[in-house]
Design a protein around this motif. Structure first.
Motif, PDB file in Angstrom:
ATOM      1  N   TYR A 153      41.567  46.160  39.645  1.00  0.00           N
ATOM      2  CA  TYR A 153      42.238  45.442  38.562  1.00  0.00           C
ATOM      3  C   TYR A 153      43.472  46.194  38.060  1.00  0.00           C
ATOM      4  O   TYR A 153      44.404  45.572  37.569  1.00  0.00           O
ATOM      5  N   THR A 155      40.958  38.534  43.084  1.00  0.00           N
ATOM      6  CA  THR A 155      40.180  39.738  43.370  1.00  0.00           C
ATOM      7  C   THR A 155      38.871  39.295  44.002  1.00  0.00           C
ATOM      8  O   THR A 155      38.106  38.538  43.401  1.00  0.00           O
ATOM      9  N   ASP A 165      35.467  40.383  46.825  1.00  0.00           N
ATOM     10  CA  ASP A 165      34.720  41.447  47.497  1.00  0.00           C
ATOM     11  C   ASP A 165      35.018  41.484  48.981  1.00  0.00           C
ATOM     12  O   ASP A 165      35.492  40.503  49.573  1.00  0.00           O
ATOM     13  N   GLY A 219      36.435  31.489  38.525  1.00  0.00           N
ATOM     14  CA  GLY A 219      35.561  32.092  39.525  1.00  0.00           C
ATOM     15  C   GLY A 219      34.552  31.126  40.087  1.00  0.00           C
ATOM     16  O   GLY A 219      34.489  29.951  39.701  1.00  0.00           O
ATOM     17  N   ILE A 257      31.282  36.868  37.834  1.00  0.00           N
ATOM     18  CA  ILE A 257      31.046  38.145  38.495  1.00  0.00           C
ATOM     19  C   ILE A 257      32.181  38.459  39.455  1.00  0.00           C
ATOM     20  O   ILE A 257      32.934  37.589  39.880  1.00  0.00           O
ATOM     21  N   GLY A 258      32.282  39.745  39.805  1.00  0.00           N
ATOM     22  CA  GLY A 258      33.437  40.226  40.546  1.00  0.00           C
ATOM     23  C   GLY A 258      33.514  39.825  41.994  1.00  0.00           C
ATOM     24  O   GLY A 258      34.496  40.155  42.669  1.00  0.00           O
ATOM     25  N   LYS A 259      32.545  39.102  42.498  1.00  0.00           N
ATOM     26  CA  LYS A 259      32.574  38.695  43.903  1.00  0.00           C
ATOM     27  C   LYS A 259      33.818  37.885  44.216  1.00  0.00           C
ATOM     28  O   LYS A 259      34.430  38.043  45.275  1.00  0.00           O
ATOM     29  N   MET A 273      37.146  36.412  41.790  1.00  0.00           N
ATOM     30  CA  MET A 273      37.775  36.192  40.478  1.00  0.00           C
ATOM     31  C   MET A 273      39.271  35.942  40.662  1.00  0.00           C
ATOM     32  O   MET A 273      39.971  36.770  41.239  1.00  0.00           O
ATOM     33  N   ASP A 318      32.259  46.985  36.788  1.00  0.00           N
ATOM     34  CA  ASP A 318      33.664  46.787  36.460  1.00  0.00           C
ATOM     35  C   ASP A 318      33.995  45.328  36.180  1.00  0.00           C
ATOM     36  O   ASP A 318      34.897  45.029  35.389  1.00  0.00           O
ATOM     37  N   ASP A 319      33.260  44.386  36.809  1.00  0.00           N
ATOM     38  CA  ASP A 319      33.541  42.975  36.565  1.00  0.00           C
ATOM     39  C   ASP A 319      33.196  42.573  35.137  1.00  0.00           C
ATOM     40  O   ASP A 319      33.905  41.756  34.520  1.00  0.00           O
ATOM     41  N   ASN A 340      35.803  41.035  32.417  1.00  0.00           N
ATOM     42  CA  ASN A 340      35.531  39.832  31.621  1.00  0.00           C
ATOM     43  C   ASN A 340      35.739  40.105  30.140  1.00  0.00           C
ATOM     44  O   ASN A 340      36.327  39.278  29.428  1.00  0.00           O
TER      45      ASN A 340
END
Length: 387
Positions: free
Chosen positions: A194, A208, A210, A236, A264-266, A268, A299-300, A304
């Motif tokens: 990020y 972003t 994974d 997301g 979640i960061g998978k 975004m 980190d996600d 948020n």
């Protein structure tokens, strides 16, 4: 026959043989009589036991075949198609994705809104941000570089952040070096994806994602269409629920859209402004994801909280498994989410949520979705946008 155990086995076996195979039963009885004269009757017992074992093997095969047929019928009824990407011995089934048939009913206020699949507006593209560490995922990185670089109408460039300080980053294929920018991080920091990518981005939209998933170009276009409408939100594909009162994080797929949600960061998608906010975050917030810190590997959740606290806007969720606008899985050996003590009221995720609530005491770090409905990316000419 001189052996009580064998006699019992022989009797039970012959009862079955009389019912199913009368001729075989006569043979067993004849050999049993002959054997008894010699003392012991063991030849008859052995034969009966062999035939019983053979029947059990045949029965086991039929049971296995029946179960396999039922499983196949269920898969064909439930799933529309599947995709196989790459293979890894560390995660042999990780590259297989099944896509369910869309039979979800449209109910009341949670009715899905339809999103068009159309070419993006002139100049409307995204920067894809990837972050890597594991050298064992070299095949993933090559697949991701080639796939996103081929989306010339939708992806401007790929920014790849390499967090492993002890190994060289994977090689970018020669023909893609003008489409993939590699950044070697100075420290292994989960917030790097990020905080480090935006200076290399030439677009406002930054995806972003994974390194163990790959989304289709059509799905990315749908996400871009929603970021155009909800520019302050994180758009997301995976929403989770946060209990505002207790700070508990619900890791399951169920959620209440009118309560605080997180993406979640998978996967975004958000504006460059939110990435810049991550760079400007306090050291305490940035370091909260370090090993042993309150938000280790979360980190996600921190991202948020940063976005919601700054903009006052909750996230937007799209559905990601309506073929062909889908997200496929890649192998993920050693994934962080597979570790113990990750979910639950006392898990890492819940502890991080509560820490962020205290950190942003004067602001609200987690908000309900900007649009309660789930957006679906399908082929339609008449569409309805959430406002």
């Amino acid at each position: 026959h001189g052996d009580g155990g064998c006699a019992r086995t022989l009797t039970e076996s012959c009862i079955i043989l009389v019912v199913r195979h009368p001729s075989s039963a006569k043979l067993v009885f004849r050999r049993a009589t002959d054997g008894s004269r010699g003392g012991g009757g063991s030849p008859a017992c052995a034969m009966a036991q062999q035939q019983g074992s053979r029947r059990r093997r045949v029965s086991a095969r039929w049971v296995a075949l029946t179960c396999l047929a039922c499983a196949l019928a269920y898969v064909l009824h439930t799933y529309e198609t599947f995709v196989v990407t790459t293979f890894s011995p560390g995660d042999p089934f990780g590259g297989i994705t099944l896509y369910r048939r869309d039979r979800t009913p449209c109910e009341a206020d949670l009715c899905a809104k339809i999103v068009p699949v159309a070419p993006p507006n002139d100049g409307e593209k995204a920067t894809v941000v990837l972050m890597g560490y594991k050298t064992s995922r070299a095949a993933n990185y090559r697949t991701l570089f080639e796939s996103y670089a081929a989306m010339t109408d939708t992806v401007d460039r790929v920014v790849f952040i390499w967090n492993n300080l002890d190994a060289d980053p994977p090689e970018v294929p020669p023909g893609l070096r003008d489409r993939v920018v590699v950044i070697r991080a100075e420290r292994n920091d989960m917030m790097n994806r990020y905080a480090l990518a935006h200076p290399s981005a030439r677009t406002d939209a930054m995806l972003t994602i994974d390194d163990d998933v790959l989304i289709s170009e059509g799905l990315l276009r749908c996400m871009l269409s929603q970021l155009r409408v909800h520019g302050d939100s994180i758009v997301g594909l995976d929403a989770r629920h946060v209990d505002a009162a207790t700070g508990n994080y619900a890791g399951g797929s169920w959620l209440t859209p009118t309560e605080p949600n997180v993406i979640i960061g998978k996967t975004m998608l958000m504006s460059k402004a939110n990435h810049e906010r991550a760079t400007e975050a306090s050291d305490e917030l940035r370091e909260s994801v370090f090993p042993g810190a309150p938000c280790e590997s979360c980190d996600d959740l921190v991202m948020n909280a940063i976005a919601a606290a700054a903009t006052g806007k909750g996230p937007v969720k799209l559905r990601h498994n309506i073929w062909p606008h889908v997200r496929a899985k890649l192998p993920a050996p050693g994934g962080v989410s597979n570790k113990a003590n990750w979910y639950g009221p006392r898990g890492r995720r819940s502890e991080c949520v509560r820490w962020l609530q205290r950190h942003f005491a004067k602001q609200t770090p987690f908000l309900p979705r900007a649009v309660p409905q789930e957006f679906r990316c399908v082929e339609k000419t008449k569409v309805e946008y959430g406002g």
